[in-house]
Design a protein around this motif. Structure first.
Motif, mmCIF file in Angstrom:
data_model
loop_
_atom_site.group_PDB
_atom_site.id
_atom_site.type_symbol
_atom_site.label_atom_id
_atom_site.label_comp_id
_atom_site.label_asym_id
_atom_site.label_seq_id
_atom_site.Cartn_x
_atom_site.Cartn_y
_atom_site.Cartn_z
ATOM 1 N N ASN A 265 8.440 3.917 -28.454
ATOM 2 C CA ASN A 265 7.511 4.406 -28.129
ATOM 3 C C ASN A 265 6.243 3.752 -27.827
ATOM 4 O O ASN A 265 4.868 4.234 -27.564
ATOM 5 C CB ASN A 265 6.893 5.564 -29.165
ATOM 6 C CG ASN A 265 6.542 4.826 -30.686
ATOM 7 O OD1 ASN A 265 7.083 3.811 -30.895
ATOM 8 N ND2 ASN A 265 6.051 5.673 -31.594
ATOM 9 N N LYS A 266 6.204 2.522 -27.895
ATOM 10 C CA LYS A 266 5.262 1.321 -27.802
ATOM 11 C C LYS A 266 5.352 0.700 -26.233
ATOM 12 O O LYS A 266 4.542 -0.205 -26.003
ATOM 13 C CB LYS A 266 5.021 0.557 -28.629
ATOM 14 C CG LYS A 266 4.601 1.103 -30.117
ATOM 15 C CD LYS A 266 3.249 1.840 -29.845
ATOM 16 C CE LYS A 266 2.865 2.683 -31.375
ATOM 17 N NZ LYS A 266 1.671 3.377 -31.097
ATOM 18 N N LEU A 267 6.317 1.250 -25.391
ATOM 19 C CA LEU A 267 6.649 0.626 -24.030
ATOM 20 C C LEU A 267 5.357 0.779 -23.289
ATOM 21 O O LEU A 267 4.991 -0.295 -22.636
ATOM 22 C CB LEU A 267 7.794 1.309 -23.371
ATOM 23 C CG LEU A 267 8.030 0.673 -21.944
ATOM 24 C CD1 LEU A 267 8.380 -0.888 -21.999
ATOM 25 C CD2 LEU A 267 9.019 1.337 -21.570
ATOM 26 N N GLU A 268 4.671 1.652 -23.224
ATOM 27 C CA GLU A 268 3.489 1.720 -22.028
ATOM 28 C C GLU A 268 2.337 0.899 -22.833
ATOM 29 O O GLU A 268 1.720 0.159 -22.062
ATOM 30 C CB GLU A 268 2.999 3.211 -22.270
ATOM 31 C CG GLU A 268 1.781 3.162 -21.303
ATOM 32 C CD GLU A 268 1.178 4.559 -21.258
ATOM 33 O OE1 GLU A 268 0.402 4.841 -20.160
ATOM 34 O OE2 GLU A 268 1.545 5.433 -21.763
ATOM 35 N N THR A 269 2.250 0.740 -24.201
ATOM 36 C CA THR A 269 1.341 -0.225 -24.776
ATOM 37 C C THR A 269 1.492 -1.742 -24.285
ATOM 38 O O THR A 269 0.591 -2.435 -23.897
ATOM 39 C CB THR A 269 1.051 -0.049 -26.167
ATOM 40 O OG1 THR A 269 0.856 1.286 -26.551
ATOM 41 C CG2 THR A 269 -0.005 -1.156 -26.675
ATOM 42 N N MET A 270 2.723 -2.227 -24.399
ATOM 43 C CA MET A 270 3.272 -3.636 -24.104
ATOM 44 C C MET A 270 3.068 -3.709 -22.883
ATOM 45 O O MET A 270 2.670 -4.891 -22.279
ATOM 46 C CB MET A 270 4.767 -3.647 -24.672
ATOM 47 C CG MET A 270 4.728 -3.660 -26.046
ATOM 48 S SD MET A 270 3.650 -4.823 -27.019
ATOM 49 C CE MET A 270 2.439 -3.826 -27.617
ATOM 50 N N LEU A 271 3.518 -2.792 -21.884
ATOM 51 C CA LEU A 271 3.410 -2.967 -20.254
ATOM 52 C C LEU A 271 1.914 -3.177 -19.909
ATOM 53 O O LEU A 271 1.467 -4.155 -19.187
ATOM 54 C CB LEU A 271 3.885 -1.902 -19.661
ATOM 55 C CG LEU A 271 5.371 -1.659 -19.613
ATOM 56 C CD1 LEU A 271 5.804 -0.435 -18.866
ATOM 57 C CD2 LEU A 271 6.029 -2.920 -18.841
ATOM 58 N N TRP A 272 0.884 -2.508 -20.572
ATOM 59 C CA TRP A 272 -0.314 -2.554 -20.263
ATOM 60 C C TRP A 272 -0.969 -3.780 -20.577
ATOM 61 O O TRP A 272 -1.731 -4.546 -19.958
ATOM 62 C CB TRP A 272 -1.284 -1.522 -21.019
ATOM 63 C CG TRP A 272 -2.636 -1.675 -21.238
ATOM 64 C CD1 TRP A 272 -3.744 -1.467 -20.235
ATOM 65 C CD2 TRP A 272 -3.384 -2.232 -22.041
ATOM 66 N NE1 TRP A 272 -5.042 -1.667 -20.370
ATOM 67 C CE2 TRP A 272 -4.698 -2.243 -21.713
ATOM 68 C CE3 TRP A 272 -3.012 -2.884 -23.292
ATOM 69 C CZ2 TRP A 272 -5.971 -2.943 -22.529
ATOM 70 C CZ3 TRP A 272 -4.187 -3.579 -24.154
ATOM 71 C CH2 TRP A 272 -5.341 -3.494 -23.970
ATOM 72 N N ALA A 273 -0.551 -4.469 -21.932
ATOM 73 C CA ALA A 273 -0.931 -5.414 -22.395
ATOM 74 C C ALA A 273 -0.513 -6.875 -21.597
ATOM 75 O O ALA A 273 -1.295 -7.735 -21.118
ATOM 76 C CB ALA A 273 -0.544 -5.846 -23.818
ATOM 77 N N GLU A 274 0.628 -6.637 -21.001
ATOM 78 C CA GLU A 274 1.072 -7.842 -20.305
ATOM 79 C C GLU A 274 0.590 -8.048 -18.811
ATOM 80 O O GLU A 274 0.124 -8.729 -18.394
ATOM 81 C CB GLU A 274 2.861 -7.571 -20.118
ATOM 82 C CG GLU A 274 3.617 -8.302 -21.312
ATOM 83 C CD GLU A 274 3.406 -9.755 -21.472
ATOM 84 O OE1 GLU A 274 2.817 -10.324 -20.623
ATOM 85 O OE2 GLU A 274 4.154 -10.276 -22.320
ATOM 86 N N ALA A 275 0.196 -6.737 -18.324
ATOM 87 C CA ALA A 275 -0.493 -6.615 -17.097
ATOM 88 C C ALA A 275 -2.016 -7.041 -17.316
ATOM 89 O O ALA A 275 -2.565 -7.779 -16.506
ATOM 90 C CB ALA A 275 -0.440 -5.215 -16.457
ATOM 91 N N ASP A 276 -2.679 -6.927 -18.626
ATOM 92 C CA ASP A 276 -3.706 -7.174 -18.709
ATOM 93 C C ASP A 276 -4.116 -8.825 -18.703
ATOM 94 O O ASP A 276 -5.093 -9.255 -18.212
ATOM 95 C CB ASP A 276 -4.620 -6.688 -20.312
ATOM 96 C CG ASP A 276 -5.833 -6.900 -20.180
ATOM 97 O OD1 ASP A 276 -6.580 -6.132 -19.708
ATOM 98 O OD2 ASP A 276 -6.142 -7.393 -21.368
ATOM 99 N N ARG A 277 -3.031 -9.311 -19.289
ATOM 100 C CA ARG A 277 -3.271 -11.017 -19.194
ATOM 101 C C ARG A 277 -2.923 -11.530 -17.900
ATOM 102 O O ARG A 277 -3.461 -12.608 -17.484
ATOM 103 C CB ARG A 277 -2.646 -11.503 -20.416
ATOM 104 C CG ARG A 277 -1.219 -11.398 -20.629
ATOM 105 C CD ARG A 277 -0.751 -12.216 -21.827
ATOM 106 N NE ARG A 277 0.728 -12.044 -22.113
ATOM 107 C CZ ARG A 277 1.150 -12.587 -23.335
ATOM 108 N NH1 ARG A 277 0.500 -13.497 -23.935
ATOM 109 N NH2 ARG A 277 2.432 -12.380 -23.423
ATOM 110 N N MET A 278 -2.123 -10.883 -17.312
ATOM 111 C CA MET A 278 -1.556 -11.311 -16.032
ATOM 112 C C MET A 278 -2.854 -11.082 -14.981
ATOM 113 O O MET A 278 -3.066 -12.028 -13.880
ATOM 114 C CB MET A 278 -0.618 -10.504 -15.303
ATOM 115 C CG MET A 278 0.061 -11.088 -13.855
ATOM 116 S SD MET A 278 1.222 -10.056 -13.084
ATOM 117 C CE MET A 278 2.745 -10.487 -14.224
ATOM 118 N N LYS A 279 -3.616 -10.181 -15.179
ATOM 119 C CA LYS A 279 -4.753 -9.914 -14.413
ATOM 120 C C LYS A 279 -5.796 -11.243 -14.578
ATOM 121 O O LYS A 279 -6.643 -11.480 -13.556
ATOM 122 C CB LYS A 279 -5.542 -8.614 -14.679
ATOM 123 C CG LYS A 279 -4.728 -7.380 -14.209
ATOM 124 C CD LYS A 279 -5.615 -6.178 -14.763
ATOM 125 C CE LYS A 279 -4.626 -4.851 -14.292
ATOM 126 N NZ LYS A 279 -5.338 -3.517 -14.989
#
Length: 462
Positions: A127-141
């Motif tokens: 249930n934390k998949l969306e959170t992790m995708l957001w976090a990885e994208a945040d540091r890619m940005k």
């Protein structure tokens, strides 16, 4: 590699589906199939999805097509230093907050730098998949690149070098040392852990340029493995990664190695070691060729497991050492690299044993190998290889699967290769193995590295 019953692996990992081709083959043939859905975003990001609902966890892995091999000259260790920088804060997550976010949600995380990629991954409740995708994208940005963060991580990495290499018996042997001795091209032969002077010389401009050049969606692949819904995952990936702009990726430098024509031997003095040691490395064939797969089987025949020929000769028969370790790619496995590589093994041995005795026993095994190769030997090696492959795929809650999917996406643009590996090994014939032995296990294709423990009584190791 420790041998394991295949049945236990099948039941424990839960990562592959099996089926018989027909009744006549039930006792002989099993197939595995890893679910793979592969596509690319408009910005070039490679995305691999692989469902596995056997446990309520999910893995998010982000791989960037930059590793030790092509880091800037005069900045050795920079790829590794930058891996540390990726945990120092991003646009919306401050210093150490990424780590706290994962851990407070019941997950684990890590990152590493390898020859041909730098990777980051999280294993969390589904249930934390969306959170992790957001976090990885945040540091890619974008990272929070500050002098304080850089100075801090320069100190951390330099301390790693001191602890793991400079002040450690057998420090860097042979995983860090051998590439520097066996290879001739700087990209393959430099100290990838980092020279202390080079680490000190890194500045903010270097960090910012490195990030903008290599940490872009069109130079990366992500994989999602585990218990998730396809539609949701795709929507979240587009939402968080889709708007990150692509960049111009520089041309990859020439990382090829010339054919080695003469045996090389080196000695490394080590005042902290208590026994002599040696490592032997042979240059590998090009990836994905018949000889490459044959070399993978030779690894199983010579090195892996209690029945391996070098183990039987050096340990069981001669008693020169207690264990032979080795394989293809000491920093991973034979599948997750993309350039020159060595098949290597290493041993430690007592001072009463000479280097010549050890190498004479090694030569006895290698020189007589061609006459012993037959289909039965190859079939047994395939069984061992399959067991190790399944073990790798199920390792760390399925991270092994995420690793290969991202690697094959980055290197081959084809993560579905994961489902054809066993078939490629089955194509290897005794003739191909003998040809591989002749070309790649010749003495003139090998490098020998000896560790001299600098014993007080000046006993010699050769």
């Amino acid at each position: 590699m420790k041998n394991k019953l295949l049945l236990l692996l099948f039941l424990a990992t839960g990562i592959v589906g099996f089926g018989q081709k027909n009744n006549a083959q039930k006792s002989k043939t099993t197939e595995f199939n890893v679910p793979v859905e592969y596509y690319k975003l408009d910005n070039g990001l490679k995305v691999v999805l692989s469902q596995d609902k056997s446990s309520p966890t999910v893995i998010v892995a982000a791989y960037y097509n930059i590793g030790f091999r092509i880091e800037p000259k005069n900045r050795t260790g920079f790829a590794h230093l930058f891996e540390h920088m990726m945990f120092q804060g991003s646009q919306n997550l401050g210093k150490m907050e990424f780590i706290k976010l994962v851990q407070q949600n019941g997950g684990i995380l890590n990152g590493s730098t390898r020859f041909d990629f730098t990777n980051y991954f999280e294993i969390v409740p589904s249930n934390k998949l969306e959170t992790m995708l957001w976090a990885e994208a945040d540091r890619m940005k974008g990272l929070d690149i500050t002098q304080d963060n850089l100075t801090n991580q320069q100190g951390v990495v330099k301390n790693e070098v001191r602890v793991n290499v400079l002040n450690q018996p057998y420090g860097g042997f042979p995983w860090l040392d051998m590439p520097q001795y066996a290879n001739t091209n700087w990209y393959n032969a430099h100290n990838f852990y980092g020279d202390l002077k080079d680490l000190d010389a890194a500045n903010l401009e270097d960090v910012e340029s490195f990030f903008k050049t290599y940490y872009a969606p069109n130079n990366a692949a992500i994989s999602v493995v585990g218990d998730f819904e396809m539609g949701e995952a795709k929507a979240w990936i587009e939402k968080y990664f889709g708007g990150i702009p692509a960049v111009q990726i520089p041309a990859k430098p020439d990382i090829s190695e010339p054919r080695q024509e003469k045996e090389k031997e080196f000695t490394k003095n080590d005042s902290l070691a208590n026994k002599p040691a040696l490592a032997v490395a042979y240059h590998m064939p090009t990836r994905n060729t018949p000889e490459y797969y044959a070399m993978g089987l030779l690894d199983q025949i010579l090195i892996q497991g209690d029945n391996a020929l070098l183990q039987k000769k050096l340990v069981d028969e001669k008693g020169y050492t207690s264990y032979v370790s080795g394989g293809i790619n000491y920093l991973g496995n034979m599948f997750n690299y993309n350039g020159p590589m060595q098949l290597m093994f290493d041993v430690t041995y007592d001072t009463e044993t000479s280097k010549k005795q050890v190498m004479d026993a090694v030569d006895e095994v290698i020189d007589g190998l061609s006459t012993k190769v037959n289909q039965e030997m190859i079939d047994n090696a395939i069984v061992k290889m399959r067991s190790q492959l399944y073990d790798d795929l199920g390792g760390n809650f399925g991270f092994g699967r995420a690793d290969l999917l991202c690697s094959f996406a980055l290197f081959d643009d084809d993560p579905s290769r994961i489902n054809t590996l066993e078939d490629e090994f089955k194509k290897v014939t005794p003739e191909i193995v003998k040809k591989t032995i002749s070309e790649y296990l010749r003495k003139t294709n090998r490098t020998i590295l000896v560790v001299n423990p600098l014993l007080a009584n000046n006993e010699k190791t050769n």
